[in-house]
Design a protein around this motif. Structure first.
Motif, mmCIF file in Angstrom:
data_model
loop_
_atom_site.group_PDB
_atom_site.id
_atom_site.type_symbol
_atom_site.label_atom_id
_atom_site.label_comp_id
_atom_site.label_asym_id
_atom_site.label_seq_id
_atom_site.Cartn_x
_atom_site.Cartn_y
_atom_site.Cartn_z
ATOM 1 N N TRP B 53 0.840 -1.212 0.000
ATOM 2 C CA TRP B 53 0.000 0.000 0.000
ATOM 3 C C TRP B 53 0.875 1.262 0.000
ATOM 4 C CZ3 TRP B 53 -5.074 1.101 -0.580
ATOM 5 C CH2 TRP B 53 -5.536 2.361 -0.165
ATOM 6 N N ARG B 62 4.101 6.263 -7.866
ATOM 7 C CA ARG B 62 3.052 6.590 -6.896
ATOM 8 C C ARG B 62 2.650 5.320 -6.158
ATOM 9 N NH1 ARG B 62 -0.164 10.993 -10.295
ATOM 10 N NH2 ARG B 62 -0.432 9.248 -11.701
ATOM 11 N N SER B 63 2.308 5.501 -4.909
ATOM 12 C CA SER B 63 1.796 4.367 -4.133
ATOM 13 C C SER B 63 0.281 4.509 -4.001
ATOM 14 C CB SER B 63 2.424 4.358 -2.741
ATOM 15 O OG SER B 63 1.972 5.481 -2.023
ATOM 16 N N CYS B 64 -0.364 3.452 -3.545
ATOM 17 C CA CYS B 64 -1.802 3.534 -3.246
ATOM 18 C C CYS B 64 -2.018 4.667 -2.247
ATOM 19 C CB CYS B 64 -2.317 2.226 -2.633
ATOM 20 S SG CYS B 64 -1.718 0.725 -3.417
ATOM 21 N N CYS B 67 -2.456 8.414 -3.361
ATOM 22 C CA CYS B 67 -3.786 8.886 -3.781
ATOM 23 C C CYS B 67 -4.837 8.710 -2.690
ATOM 24 C CB CYS B 67 -4.229 8.167 -5.035
ATOM 25 S SG CYS B 67 -3.252 8.639 -6.474
ATOM 26 N N HIS B 68 -4.761 7.562 -2.003
ATOM 27 C CA HIS B 68 -5.865 7.229 -1.092
ATOM 28 C C HIS B 68 -5.572 7.558 0.368
ATOM 29 C CE1 HIS B 68 -8.327 5.246 -4.134
ATOM 30 N NE2 HIS B 68 -7.249 4.611 -4.567
ATOM 31 N N MET B 75 -10.406 3.272 2.942
ATOM 32 C CA MET B 75 -10.862 1.963 2.479
ATOM 33 C C MET B 75 -11.875 1.336 3.437
ATOM 34 S SD MET B 75 -9.584 1.252 -0.499
ATOM 35 C CE MET B 75 -9.205 2.822 -1.284
ATOM 36 N N ARG B 81 -19.126 -3.477 -0.218
ATOM 37 C CA ARG B 81 -20.052 -3.242 -1.338
ATOM 38 C C ARG B 81 -19.478 -3.699 -2.673
ATOM 39 N NH1 ARG B 81 -17.949 1.279 -3.129
ATOM 40 N NH2 ARG B 81 -16.942 2.677 -1.649
ATOM 41 N N TYR B 82 -18.525 -4.613 -2.635
ATOM 42 C CA TYR B 82 -17.989 -5.190 -3.873
ATOM 43 C C TYR B 82 -18.566 -6.573 -4.114
ATOM 44 C CZ TYR B 82 -15.065 -1.565 -5.623
ATOM 45 O OH TYR B 82 -14.666 -0.404 -6.212
ATOM 46 N N ARG B 98 -10.673 -4.316 -9.222
ATOM 47 C CA ARG B 98 -10.650 -2.866 -8.982
ATOM 48 C C ARG B 98 -9.232 -2.433 -8.589
ATOM 49 N NH1 ARG B 98 -12.383 2.209 -9.863
ATOM 50 N NH2 ARG B 98 -10.125 2.358 -9.921
ATOM 51 N N ILE B 99 -8.596 -3.216 -7.743
ATOM 52 C CA ILE B 99 -7.217 -2.900 -7.341
ATOM 53 C C ILE B 99 -6.290 -3.009 -8.554
ATOM 54 C CG2 ILE B 99 -5.267 -3.753 -5.962
ATOM 55 C CD1 ILE B 99 -7.390 -4.544 -3.804
ATOM 56 N N CYS B 102 -6.505 0.099 -10.648
ATOM 57 C CA CYS B 102 -5.716 1.216 -10.123
ATOM 58 C C CYS B 102 -4.235 1.014 -10.405
ATOM 59 C CB CYS B 102 -5.939 1.388 -8.623
ATOM 60 S SG CYS B 102 -7.320 2.503 -8.246
ATOM 61 N N HIS B 106 -3.730 3.945 -12.769
ATOM 62 C CA HIS B 106 -3.285 5.081 -11.966
ATOM 63 C C HIS B 106 -1.804 5.014 -11.604
ATOM 64 C CE1 HIS B 106 -7.239 6.732 -11.864
ATOM 65 N NE2 HIS B 106 -7.757 5.705 -11.225
ATOM 66 N N GLN B 107 -1.311 3.800 -11.375
ATOM 67 C CA GLN B 107 0.123 3.693 -11.079
ATOM 68 C C GLN B 107 0.927 3.474 -12.350
ATOM 69 O OE1 GLN B 107 0.051 0.464 -8.095
ATOM 70 N NE2 GLN B 107 0.893 1.962 -6.653
ATOM 71 N N LEU B 122 -2.617 -7.395 -1.119
ATOM 72 C CA LEU B 122 -3.223 -6.063 -1.126
ATOM 73 C C LEU B 122 -4.745 -6.158 -0.977
ATOM 74 C CD1 LEU B 122 -2.269 -3.212 -1.172
ATOM 75 C CD2 LEU B 122 -1.996 -3.352 -3.637
HETATM 76 C C1 HEC Z 1 -3.045 8.165 -9.137
HETATM 77 C C2 HEC Z 1 -4.050 7.939 -8.162
HETATM 78 C C3 HEC Z 1 -4.333 6.525 -7.656
HETATM 79 C C4 HEC Z 1 -3.457 5.552 -7.292
HETATM 80 C C5 HEC Z 1 -1.943 5.543 -7.331
HETATM 81 C C6 HEC Z 1 -4.267 4.447 -6.826
HETATM 82 N N1 HEC Z 1 -5.576 4.760 -6.935
HETATM 83 FE FE1 HEC Z 1 -7.158 3.631 -6.296
HETATM 84 N N2 HEC Z 1 -8.444 4.979 -7.051
HETATM 85 C C7 HEC Z 1 -8.093 6.185 -7.611
HETATM 86 C C8 HEC Z 1 -9.295 6.855 -8.071
HETATM 87 C C9 HEC Z 1 -9.313 8.213 -8.778
HETATM 88 C C10 HEC Z 1 -10.361 5.990 -7.755
HETATM 89 C C11 HEC Z 1 -11.859 6.196 -8.032
HETATM 90 C C12 HEC Z 1 -12.142 6.566 -9.440
HETATM 91 C C13 HEC Z 1 -11.891 5.480 -10.449
HETATM 92 O O1 HEC Z 1 -10.775 5.387 -10.975
HETATM 93 O O2 HEC Z 1 -12.825 4.735 -10.757
HETATM 94 C C14 HEC Z 1 -9.804 4.831 -7.105
HETATM 95 C C15 HEC Z 1 -10.546 3.780 -6.600
HETATM 96 C C16 HEC Z 1 -10.039 2.744 -5.844
HETATM 97 C C17 HEC Z 1 -10.822 1.727 -5.187
HETATM 98 C C18 HEC Z 1 -12.345 1.624 -5.191
HETATM 99 C C19 HEC Z 1 -12.888 2.506 -4.120
HETATM 100 C C20 HEC Z 1 -14.385 2.500 -4.053
HETATM 101 O O3 HEC Z 1 -14.891 3.218 -3.210
HETATM 102 O O4 HEC Z 1 -15.049 1.766 -4.795
HETATM 103 C C21 HEC Z 1 -9.947 0.890 -4.571
HETATM 104 C C22 HEC Z 1 -10.297 -0.364 -3.736
HETATM 105 C C23 HEC Z 1 -8.615 1.381 -4.832
HETATM 106 N N3 HEC Z 1 -8.709 2.496 -5.613
HETATM 107 C C24 HEC Z 1 -7.449 0.789 -4.378
HETATM 108 C C25 HEC Z 1 -6.165 1.184 -4.787
HETATM 109 C C26 HEC Z 1 -4.977 0.438 -4.479
HETATM 110 C C27 HEC Z 1 -4.912 -0.853 -3.669
HETATM 111 C C28 HEC Z 1 -3.937 1.112 -5.067
HETATM 112 C C29 HEC Z 1 -2.499 0.711 -5.157
HETATM 113 C C30 HEC Z 1 -2.262 -0.567 -5.825
HETATM 114 C C31 HEC Z 1 -4.494 2.294 -5.697
HETATM 115 N N4 HEC Z 1 -5.857 2.292 -5.517
HETATM 116 C C32 HEC Z 1 -3.757 3.250 -6.361
HETATM 117 C C33 HEC Z 1 -6.828 6.697 -7.721
HETATM 118 C C34 HEC Z 1 -5.661 6.010 -7.446
#
Ligand code: HEC
Ligand code: HEC
Ligand code: HEC
Lengths: 142, 249
Positions: B53, B62-64, B67-68, B75, B81-82, B98-99, B102, B106-107, B122
């Motif tokens: 994380w 970037r790490s989780c 952003c989070h 979390m 709700r998944y 979903r992970i 991201c 996102h990463q 994770l």
């Molecule tokens: C650059 C930003 C960014 C990074 C890095 C990132 N996330 Fe996210 N994540 C988001 C965004 C923005 C959303 C919600 C919008 C979407 O993308 O659907 C999200 C949504 C999620 C959700 C769903 C949340 C929900 O309420 O349904 C999860 C679980 C999650 N991320 C886990 C992770 C994990 C674990 C990592 C690392 C492996 C990670 N994210 C890395 C931006 C990021």
């Protein structure tokens, strides 16, 4: 747990074609393919968790097998309750008697869905094995 | 005799009886292992998940966390709700998917394969943030057709043994399959540590086991059929507390 693992590792059923049969009333009177059954072989099939699978669901008077199921009637005395022909139909096509029963049809390949590649087109037990099990069950008198 | 099973199959539709977690059916040793974090073998994966994380990854490093933020805040409740609806694919995604999204989007890091250790770690870490909260699938009408397909699959007889999920988990729970208790098949604690696996596994791994058990062809990890079953299982388990990481024999 052991139960499913047993199902999982289950060995090969024979790949022979199905034997034709005629249902009269609640029985299949004639032995499949005219074969004679052997009760000792039948007992081994019933006890075998990879082959008969019976003990997953049924109890049976096979004391050396400790883990027996309890979601189906105990097989003790089943030879008193039913004739050989009635037992044969209960193995071959149990759903004809109890629609929706969990007991699988042991000598059928049609009407099944999503069968794993290793089992496709093969019945659970071939005609000889059915006759062996019928002979064993018939011997279970009370 | 035939009466009880026929009856059980008729009146044992999901919800007709109080839902019970698999934990209730376990022996005291397994229960203790799940309840006591110092004994629970899944803690190894949980700690690995926590490290992941916080670990910068991918092109942007970037790490989780970047952003989070703090997972115990961001979390909390998410896993209850998944699977949830994903607008991009217009279909349901489970938590692992979903992970994975991201990680890739996102990463911008290389994807993890299903059931890989980092992904399980994770997912365990994210789901554990909801431990004790009631399972609460979203009332999203866009999910309804997928959930309905999952329910249809749940009652469909499959495999050489010609059995359905419902026959075991609605019709025969609390009985014994070869000496082992059959539970209601409530998916409350995934990913789980399973002694038989000597490791962690996802809900999809469990479902594929059940399918192979009746000598059916199991869909591959990530297949739509499996996510649909997960959706229906979440509806069935509504209200039960989330237990991740659970321990099963
Ligand atoms: C650059 C930003 C960014 C990074 C890095 C990132 N996330 Fe996210 N994540 C988001 C965004 C923005 C959303 C919600 C919008 C979407 O993308 O659907 C999200 C949504 C999620 C959700 C769903 C949340 C929900 O309420 O349904 C999860 C679980 C999650 N991320 C886990 C992770 C994990 C674990 C990592 C690392 C492996 C990670 N994210 C890395 C931006 C990021
Ligand atoms: C997955 C569960 C399952 C398996 C495996 C199974 N059975 Fe059954 N069997 C049942 C159930 C349940 C019944 C009772 C019929 C009903 O009410 O559905 C039954 C009924 C029977 C009956 C009729 C018993 C009576 O007294 O009316 C016989 C005989 C029988 N089974 C033999 C066998 C044999 C032999 C095997 C293995 C070759 C076997 N069964 C495998 C579930 C199973
Ligand atoms: C032959 C009986 C049988 C069938 C059919 C079956 N299962 Fe299972 N299932 C089991 C057994 C045995 C276990 C392990 C003990 C338990 O939890 O019941 C299990 C475990 C589970 C669990 C884990 C429960 C927990 O506490 O972690 C879920 C979820 C599940 N099954 C869902 C399904 C679904 C969905 C299907 C259909 C695709 C299915 N099962 C088909 C016997 C079966």
């Amino acid at each position: 747990m052991r139960g499913l693992a047993a199902l999982l590792l289950a060995g090969a059923a024979a790949a022979q074609p199905l034997a034709p049969y005629t249902v009269q009333g609640d029985a299949i009177a004639a032995p499949l393919a005219g074969l004679a059954g052997d009760a000792a072989r039948g007992r081994a099939i019933v006890a075998n968790r990879q082959l008969g699978l019976c003990l997953l669901c049924h109890g049976a008077p096979i004391p050396e097998e400790r883990f027996q199921g309890d979601l189906a009637p105990n097989l003790a005395g089943v030879g008193t309750r039913w004739s050989a022909g009635q037992l044969r139909l209960r193995l071959v096509e149990p759903q004809r008697l109890v629609p929706g029963t969990i007991m699988p049809a042991y000598h059928r390949t049609e009407g099944l869905r999503q069968v794993g590649a290793a089992w496709r087109g093969k019945p659970l037990l071939d005609a000889q094995q059915i006759e062996d099990v019928v002979a064993y069950l018939s011997s279970l008198k009370e | 005799m035939r009466a009880w099973l026929a009856l059980a199959l008729v009146c044992a539709s999901a919800g007709a009886q109080p839902a019970r977690s698999g934990l209730d059916f376990m022996g005291p040793a397994t229960q203790a292992m799940q309840r006591d974090d110092s004994q629970n073998p899944a803690m190894l994966w949980l700690h690995e998940g926590q490290a992941l994380w916080n670990k910068p990854e991918g092109r942007e490093q970037r790490s989780c966390m970047s952003c989070h933020g703090d997972a115990s805040q961001s979390m909390r409740g998410v896993a209850t709700r998944y699977p949830a609806f994903d607008t991009a694919s217009q279909g349901p995604l489970n938590l692992a998917q979903r992970i994975g999204q991201c990680r890739v989007q996102h990463q911008q890091a290389t994807p993890w394969s299903p059931e890989s250790e980092p992904l399980l770690s994770l997912e365990t870490y994210v789901a554990q943030q909801s431990r004790g909260l009631p399972i609460a699938p979203a009332a999203d009408p866009r999910l309804a057709p997928f959930t309905a397909r999952g329910q249809a699959a749940y009652v469909r007889r499959i495999g050489q043994l010609d059995m359905s999920c419902a026959q075991c988990h609605d019709g025969a729970w609390d009985r014994k399959l070869a000496g082992n208790p059959i539970t209601q098949g409530q998916a409350t604690g995934y990913p789980i540590y399973r002694l038989e696996w000597q490791g962690m596994g996802s809900l999809q791994r469990r479902l594929r086991n059940c399918m192979t058990g009746v000598r059916a062809q199991a869909p591959p990890f990530g297949a739509a059929e499996l996510v649909e079953l997960e959706l229906y299982l979440a509806q069935r388990a509504r209200g039960l507390p989330l237990e991740t990481p659970a321990v099963r024999p």
